[in-house]
Design an enzyme around this catalytic site. Structure first.
Site, PDB file in Angstrom:
ATOM      1  CD  GLU A 116      -2.175  -1.809   2.297  1.00 14.89           C
ATOM      2  OE1 GLU A 116      -1.400  -1.688   3.252  1.00 14.89           O
ATOM      3  OE2 GLU A 116      -2.994  -2.732   2.198  1.00 14.89           O
ATOM      4  CE1 TYR A 128       7.735  -0.046  -3.719  1.00 15.14           C
ATOM      5  CE2 TYR A 128       5.976   1.559  -3.446  1.00 15.14           C
ATOM      6  CZ  TYR A 128       7.054   0.859  -2.934  1.00 15.14           C
ATOM      7  OH  TYR A 128       7.448   1.074  -1.637  1.00 15.14           O
TER       8      TYR A 128
HETATM    9  C1  LIG Z   1      10.352   6.262  -2.813  1.00 11.96           C
HETATM   10  C2  LIG Z   1      11.819   6.060  -2.412  1.00 11.96           C
HETATM   11  C3  LIG Z   1      11.945   4.807  -1.579  1.00 11.96           C
HETATM   12  C4  LIG Z   1      12.651   5.910  -3.694  1.00 11.96           C
HETATM   13  O1  LIG Z   1      14.014   5.665  -3.321  1.00 11.96           O
HETATM   14  P1  LIG Z   1      15.221   6.023  -4.305  1.00 11.96           P
HETATM   15  O2  LIG Z   1      16.431   5.309  -3.827  1.00 11.96           O
HETATM   16  O3  LIG Z   1      15.306   7.486  -4.469  1.00 11.96           O
HETATM   17  O4  LIG Z   1      14.684   5.392  -5.649  1.00 11.96           O
HETATM   18  P2  LIG Z   1      15.559   4.978  -6.914  1.00 11.96           P
HETATM   19  O5  LIG Z   1      16.723   5.922  -7.051  1.00 11.96           O
HETATM   20  O6  LIG Z   1      15.866   3.529  -6.851  1.00 11.96           O
HETATM   21  O7  LIG Z   1      14.504   5.253  -8.083  1.00 11.96           O
HETATM   22  C5  LIG Z   1      14.409   4.417  -9.228  1.00 11.96           C
HETATM   23  C6  LIG Z   1      13.402   5.014 -10.181  1.00 11.96           C
HETATM   24  O8  LIG Z   1      12.118   5.153  -9.546  1.00 11.96           O
HETATM   25  C7  LIG Z   1      11.500   6.407  -9.957  1.00 11.96           C
HETATM   26  N1  LIG Z   1      11.480   7.340  -8.828  1.00 11.96           N
HETATM   27  C8  LIG Z   1      12.008   7.169  -7.587  1.00 11.96           C
HETATM   28  N2  LIG Z   1      11.746   8.239  -6.810  1.00 11.96           N
HETATM   29  C9  LIG Z   1      11.049   9.103  -7.571  1.00 11.96           C
HETATM   30  C10 LIG Z   1      10.508  10.401  -7.351  1.00 11.96           C
HETATM   31  N3  LIG Z   1      10.602  11.021  -6.149  1.00 11.96           N
HETATM   32  N4  LIG Z   1       9.859  11.009  -8.360  1.00 11.96           N
HETATM   33  C11 LIG Z   1       9.726  10.418  -9.549  1.00 11.96           C
HETATM   34  N5  LIG Z   1      10.227   9.185  -9.854  1.00 11.96           N
HETATM   35  C12 LIG Z   1      10.877   8.543  -8.869  1.00 11.96           C
HETATM   36  C13 LIG Z   1      12.405   6.953 -11.052  1.00 11.96           C
HETATM   37  O9  LIG Z   1      11.992   6.368 -12.280  1.00 11.96           O
HETATM   38  C14 LIG Z   1      13.753   6.417 -10.634  1.00 11.96           C
HETATM   39  O10 LIG Z   1      14.671   6.317 -11.688  1.00 11.96           O
HETATM   40  P3  LIG Z   1      15.561   7.602 -12.124  1.00 11.96           P
HETATM   41  O11 LIG Z   1      16.079   8.248 -10.867  1.00 11.96           O
HETATM   42  O12 LIG Z   1      16.640   6.999 -12.983  1.00 11.96           O
HETATM   43  O13 LIG Z   1      14.624   8.522 -12.851  1.00 11.96           O
HETATM   44  C15 LIG Z   1      12.371   7.299  -1.651  1.00 11.96           C
HETATM   45  O14 LIG Z   1      12.020   8.472  -2.348  1.00 11.96           O
HETATM   46  C16 LIG Z   1      11.840   7.410  -0.246  1.00 11.96           C
HETATM   47  O15 LIG Z   1      12.419   6.859   0.701  1.00 11.96           O
HETATM   48  N6  LIG Z   1      10.714   8.136  -0.085  1.00 11.96           N
HETATM   49  C17 LIG Z   1      10.103   8.307   1.234  1.00 11.96           C
HETATM   50  C18 LIG Z   1       9.547   6.999   1.758  1.00 11.96           C
HETATM   51  C19 LIG Z   1       8.568   6.382   0.799  1.00 11.96           C
HETATM   52  O16 LIG Z   1       7.826   7.072   0.102  1.00 11.96           O
HETATM   53  N7  LIG Z   1       8.573   5.048   0.781  1.00 11.96           N
HETATM   54  C20 LIG Z   1       7.643   4.274   0.001  1.00 11.96           C
HETATM   55  C21 LIG Z   1       6.388   4.137   0.796  1.00 11.96           C
HETATM   56  S1  LIG Z   1       5.374   2.855   0.184  1.00 11.96           S
END
Ligand SMILES: CC(C)(COP(=O)(O)OP(=O)(O)OC[C@H]1O[C@@H](n2cnc3c(N)ncnc32)[C@H](O)[C@@H]1OP(=O)(O)O)[C@@H](O)C(=O)NCCC(=O)NCCS
Length: 162
Positions: A116, A128
């Protein structure tokens, strides 16, 4: 606890590994900075103690900067928590954690994966989707602090069923 930054061009040794109890101080700090309804230390400790559950961290130059927690209920994996420290985002750390998670879950027969996510969290939803999750429904008002909807996502298991 001294916290180094992920920013900069210095050498960065990255390692995804199983979460240990010694990671929990850093994990809970990231959790509190990230979520408006953070998991407590007790919840993380409980998850670490569950046989069959998955708890991973990513460390960068020896510092714990991200984590993933999942568990199997009946025959479905639930991706319950994923977070990357803010200064370490967009470096494919969550992607590495997810790749490790899928290689571990592949070892055991199951139906698929669910999670979720807040409807407004489009970055996470994009992440995802890039791993094959699709939206299958909405839980209206799921989050108790602001009653935001949760999007339910699902990914079929691609392995062979027994
Ligand atoms: C969501 C989260 C886990 C992503 O972690 P991350 O290490 O930055 O993600 P990645 O670098 O592996 O991202 C891979 C791809 O996902 C997509 N993506 C990840 N974060 C994104 C963002 N904020 N906006 C748009 N696309 C995003 C992009 O396609 C990205 O590839 P790119 O950077 O080459 O464009 C991080 O932003 C986070 O911790 N957020 C707060 C907690 C959260 O939301 N957790 C999920 C709850 S269910």
């Amino acid at each position: 606890m001294t916290v180094r930054s992920c920013e900069g061009d210095g050498f960065q040794r990255r390692l995804v590994r199983a979460m240990q109890f010694t990671d929990l101080e850093a994990v809970v700090a990231i959790e509190r900075e990230t979520f408006t309804l953070p998991w407590s230390l007790a919840v993380f400790s409980g998850q670490l103690g569950r046989p069959g559950g998955i708890a991973l961290v990513c460390e960068v130059d020896g510092e714990t900067v991200a984590y993933l927690v999942a568990d199997m209920f009946v025959d479905v994996w639930h991706l319950m928590n994923l977070s990357v420290r803010e200064d370490c985002r967009r470096r494919h750390i969550a992607s590495e954690l997810l790749e490790s998670y899928f290689s571990i879950t592949e070892l055991r027969s199951h139906r698929g994966h669910t999670l979720e996510v807040r409807a407004s969290n489009t970055g996470a939803i994009d992440l995802y989707r890039s791993f094959g999750f699709v939206t299958t429904g909405v839980r209206p008002g799921y989050y108790s602090d602001d009653h935001e909807d949760a999007v339910i996502m699902w990914k079929d298991w691609e392995g062979e069923t027994a």
